[in-house]
Structure formats: structure tokens, C-alpha cells
Design a protein around this motif. Sequence first.
Motif, PDB file in Angstrom:
ATOM      1  N   ALA A  90      18.754   5.387  -9.561  1.00 49.88           N
ATOM      2  CA  ALA A  90      19.610   4.199  -9.550  1.00 49.88           C
ATOM      3  C   ALA A  90      20.143   3.971  -8.138  1.00 49.88           C
ATOM      4  O   ALA A  90      20.327   4.922  -7.367  1.00 49.88           O
ATOM      5  N   ASN A  91      20.392   2.702  -7.824  1.00 51.67           N
ATOM      6  CA  ASN A  91      21.067   2.415  -6.563  1.00 51.67           C
ATOM      7  C   ASN A  91      22.573   2.615  -6.738  1.00 51.67           C
ATOM      8  O   ASN A  91      23.040   2.959  -7.832  1.00 51.67           O
ATOM      9  N   GLY A  92      23.334   2.389  -5.662  1.00 51.57           N
ATOM     10  CA  GLY A  92      24.760   2.672  -5.721  1.00 51.57           C
ATOM     11  C   GLY A  92      25.506   1.885  -6.780  1.00 51.57           C
ATOM     12  O   GLY A  92      26.332   2.438  -7.516  1.00 51.57           O
ATOM     13  N   LEU A  93      25.217   0.593  -6.887  1.00 52.86           N
ATOM     14  CA  LEU A  93      25.900  -0.240  -7.862  1.00 52.86           C
ATOM     15  C   LEU A  93      25.502   0.130  -9.289  1.00 52.86           C
ATOM     16  O   LEU A  93      26.369   0.208 -10.178  1.00 52.86           O
ATOM     17  N   GLN A  94      24.210   0.371  -9.505  1.00 56.27           N
ATOM     18  CA  GLN A  94      23.753   0.788 -10.832  1.00 56.27           C
ATOM     19  C   GLN A  94      24.401   2.104 -11.242  1.00 56.27           C
ATOM     20  O   GLN A  94      24.833   2.264 -12.393  1.00 56.27           O
ATOM     21  N   TRP A  95      24.494   3.027 -10.313  1.00 55.32           N
ATOM     22  CA  TRP A  95      25.087   4.325 -10.621  1.00 55.32           C
ATOM     23  C   TRP A  95      26.565   4.186 -10.964  1.00 55.32           C
ATOM     24  O   TRP A  95      27.065   4.810 -11.893  1.00 55.32           O
ATOM     25  N   LYS A  96      27.275   3.357 -10.220  1.00 52.98           N
ATOM     26  CA  LYS A  96      28.709   3.164 -10.460  1.00 52.98           C
ATOM     27  C   LYS A  96      28.962   2.599 -11.855  1.00 52.98           C
ATOM     28  O   LYS A  96      29.898   3.000 -12.544  1.00 52.98           O
ATOM     29  N   ARG A  97      28.107   1.674 -12.272  1.00 51.81           N
ATOM     30  CA  ARG A  97      28.312   1.002 -13.550  1.00 51.81           C
ATOM     31  C   ARG A  97      27.701   1.735 -14.741  1.00 51.81           C
ATOM     32  O   ARG A  97      28.199   1.648 -15.865  1.00 51.81           O
ATOM     33  N   GLN A  98      26.592   2.464 -14.504  1.00 53.29           N
ATOM     34  CA  GLN A  98      25.808   2.973 -15.625  1.00 53.29           C
ATOM     35  C   GLN A  98      25.594   4.486 -15.599  1.00 53.29           C
ATOM     36  O   GLN A  98      24.745   4.985 -16.332  1.00 53.29           O
ATOM     37  N   ASN A  99      26.339   5.238 -14.800  1.00 49.33           N
ATOM     38  CA  ASN A  99      26.019   6.660 -14.655  1.00 49.33           C
ATOM     39  C   ASN A  99      26.102   7.422 -15.976  1.00 49.33           C
ATOM     40  O   ASN A  99      25.333   8.362 -16.207  1.00 49.33           O
ATOM     41  N   HIS A 100      27.002   7.021 -16.870  1.00 48.13           N
ATOM     42  CA  HIS A 100      27.108   7.712 -18.160  1.00 48.13           C
ATOM     43  C   HIS A 100      25.829   7.530 -18.968  1.00 48.13           C
ATOM     44  O   HIS A 100      25.286   8.498 -19.524  1.00 48.13           O
ATOM     45  N   GLU A 101      25.318   6.307 -19.033  1.00 48.48           N
ATOM     46  CA  GLU A 101      24.082   6.046 -19.780  1.00 48.48           C
ATOM     47  C   GLU A 101      22.887   6.703 -19.102  1.00 48.48           C
ATOM     48  O   GLU A 101      21.999   7.238 -19.775  1.00 48.48           O
ATOM     49  N   LEU A 102      22.850   6.687 -17.768  1.00 46.55           N
ATOM     50  CA  LEU A 102      21.739   7.288 -17.050  1.00 46.55           C
ATOM     51  C   LEU A 102      21.682   8.793 -17.283  1.00 46.55           C
ATOM     52  O   LEU A 102      20.592   9.372 -17.435  1.00 46.55           O
ATOM     53  N   LYS A 103      22.834   9.435 -17.359  1.00 47.15           N
ATOM     54  CA  LYS A 103      22.865  10.861 -17.642  1.00 47.15           C
ATOM     55  C   LYS A 103      22.392  11.154 -19.068  1.00 47.15           C
ATOM     56  O   LYS A 103      21.732  12.158 -19.325  1.00 47.15           O
ATOM     57  N   LYS A 104      22.732  10.262 -19.994  1.00 54.51           N
ATOM     58  CA  LYS A 104      22.271  10.437 -21.366  1.00 54.51           C
ATOM     59  C   LYS A 104      20.753  10.315 -21.450  1.00 54.51           C
ATOM     60  O   LYS A 104      20.094  11.077 -22.163  1.00 54.51           O
ATOM     61  N   ILE A 105      20.185   9.366 -20.708  1.00 50.45           N
ATOM     62  CA  ILE A 105      18.734   9.227 -20.670  1.00 50.45           C
ATOM     63  C   ILE A 105      18.107  10.514 -20.156  1.00 50.45           C
ATOM     64  O   ILE A 105      17.169  11.066 -20.771  1.00 50.45           O
ATOM     65  N   ALA A 106      18.597  11.018 -19.028  1.00 54.54           N
ATOM     66  CA  ALA A 106      18.016  12.212 -18.414  1.00 54.54           C
ATOM     67  C   ALA A 106      18.124  13.425 -19.333  1.00 54.54           C
ATOM     68  O   ALA A 106      17.218  14.254 -19.402  1.00 54.54           O
ATOM     69  N   ASP A 107      19.231  13.528 -20.056  1.00 54.91           N
ATOM     70  CA  ASP A 107      19.461  14.689 -20.907  1.00 54.91           C
ATOM     71  C   ASP A 107      18.655  14.624 -22.193  1.00 54.91           C
ATOM     72  O   ASP A 107      18.545  15.619 -22.914  1.00 54.91           O
ATOM     73  N   SER A 108      18.068  13.472 -22.505  1.00 59.78           N
ATOM     74  CA  SER A 108      17.361  13.318 -23.772  1.00 59.78           C
ATOM     75  C   SER A 108      15.908  13.750 -23.724  1.00 59.78           C
ATOM     76  O   SER A 108      15.247  13.836 -24.767  1.00 59.78           O
ATOM     77  N   PHE A 109      15.384  14.031 -22.548  1.00 61.19           N
ATOM     78  CA  PHE A 109      13.955  14.310 -22.425  1.00 61.19           C
ATOM     79  C   PHE A 109      13.574  15.631 -23.098  1.00 61.19           C
ATOM     80  O   PHE A 109      14.181  16.664 -22.849  1.00 61.19           O
ATOM     81  N   ARG A 110      12.544  15.583 -23.938  1.00 60.37           N
ATOM     82  CA  ARG A 110      12.012  16.767 -24.619  1.00 60.37           C
ATOM     83  C   ARG A 110      10.490  16.684 -24.677  1.00 60.37           C
ATOM     84  O   ARG A 110       9.922  15.620 -24.885  1.00 60.37           O
ATOM     85  N   VAL A 111       9.837  17.819 -24.553  1.00 61.55           N
ATOM     86  CA  VAL A 111       8.421  17.932 -24.858  1.00 61.55           C
ATOM     87  C   VAL A 111       8.307  18.389 -26.306  1.00 61.55           C
ATOM     88  O   VAL A 111       8.960  19.341 -26.722  1.00 61.55           O
ATOM     89  N   VAL A 112       7.499  17.685 -27.097  1.00 56.67           N
ATOM     90  CA  VAL A 112       7.441  17.985 -28.530  1.00 56.67           C
ATOM     91  C   VAL A 112       6.099  18.579 -28.934  1.00 56.67           C
ATOM     92  O   VAL A 112       5.941  18.984 -30.077  1.00 56.67           O
TER      93      VAL A 112
END
Length: 254
Positions: free
Chosen positions: A232-254
Motif C-alpha cells: 500500500a502507499n502512504g495514504l492507503q496504509w493510513k486509511r486501510q492498515n487494519h484491513e490490510l493486516k487482516k488480508i495478510a494474516d488470512s493466507f493459508r495453504v490448504v
Amino acid sequence: MGTILYANFGFLLKPNKQKLHVINVTKIDANLEEHVNVLGRRTALVSGVSLASSAMFGFPKDGFAVVKQGLLAGRIPGLSEPNEQGWRTYRRPDEKSGGHGVGWSPIIPYVFLVPDGWEETPVSIADLGGTEIDLRFSNSSEGRLFVIVAPILRFADYLEDDARIEKIGPPEKVINAFGPEVIGENVEGKVVNSQVKEYSGRKYYQFELEPPHCLITATAAGNRLYLFSVLANGLQWKRQNHELKKIADSFRVV
């Protein structure tokens, strides 16, 4: 400390001074667990404007069909309908091509969450990661992500039926070796946080870098390394960092 050369990997790796937090996760957020683990084992492909509805996932009693999508080159739809909170689940379709070389077994599917409004985008071999980029998603106002699936033999002189990230090396080796493939420059001094998490017996290394703002989740399965990167760029990170962290934490190999 001096520079350490790890001959098996062929990289010059410098010690990472960041504090490493090791977490053995036995229970995570129930909503995320439902999205990630309660998945159908097959994704049905129907030509043209079809829907595939063989997978059931999300919250209890919520049924989701794979969304109708226009086909990009090399792409097979794998994105669910949004749940009540507006999140979709992507599961790599079994039918999707991508062996990354003769003799390689099919890529083990992976899953992750994205908010409604994120869309799959074409992959270019000119991008960082080249032909090993398996998937891209983006939202112009929130950020972007991509998945690199690379042969283990690029990084180690052995091959196993089910390689593990810890056998490639500790987190410091992994981020110093592969971080530049994600952000296009050396990661020294950019790692602000790193963790080791474990889900269903598989370890995942997670890193937060800035600048640029980047979240990387790494694991290994089959004979491949998986790198899931959210940027994310600076503005995206400021506004969406909570959602972006949730995306990153959701990754699984099944």
C-alpha cells in the motif's frame, strides 16, 4: 557482526536486529477460521457466464457460490460471494494451470480473504517475481497483493514431498533473501515487525516492512515456497492498515 554467507542458498544475508515474536496459534478469530478452513475441496468450472457452487464456506449456515467473472488470460474464477461483513474468500482453483516447470507436481491450493471491491488483475512476466507470480489482486483506493510460488530448489539443495519453511531457514534468512523480490530493493532496516505463527501444523513467517508499506507472509508446502505480499502507499496504509493486516494474516495453504 560480519556478513554471513549461507552457501546452500546463494545469498548474502545480514543479521536482522528486529525482535522476533514466536506465536503458536491454537485458536484464531472464529470468522477467519470458518473462511479459511471450511472449504470445499473442488471448484467447479463452467464455461462462459457460469457460476460454480461446489464450495461451502463463510459463517455457519452461509452458503456461497463462486462469483461469475470475466476470464483473464490464464485465470479461472475462485472468488466467493461476500459474507455479511463484506469479505470474500479466494481459493486457488484446482483447474488453474501453473506447474512452474516440467516434473513439478500441481500447485497446492491456497486461500485468503479480501474485502468486497478487490479484483483479480493480469499478471505480467515483467513484474518483480517474473513468471513465479501466480496471482494478483488490487483495489485502486486500498492497495494490492500478489502471490509468488517458487520452486524450493531455487533456495536449497534438497527436495522433499512436503517442504517446511523452517527447513529453508529462520525468518531472518527468508526476509533478507526474498524481500527484495517483493519491494525491489534491499530490506535492511525496513523490517519493523516479524512473527512466526502456526496453523494446522504449518508454520508461517510474517513480516511488516516500511517504507514502502508491505506485509509479507511466507510458508512452504509440497516442493514450493509461497510468498503472499500485501502492499500500500502512504495514504492507503493510513486509511486501510487494519484491513490490510487482516488480508495478510488470512493466507493459508490448504
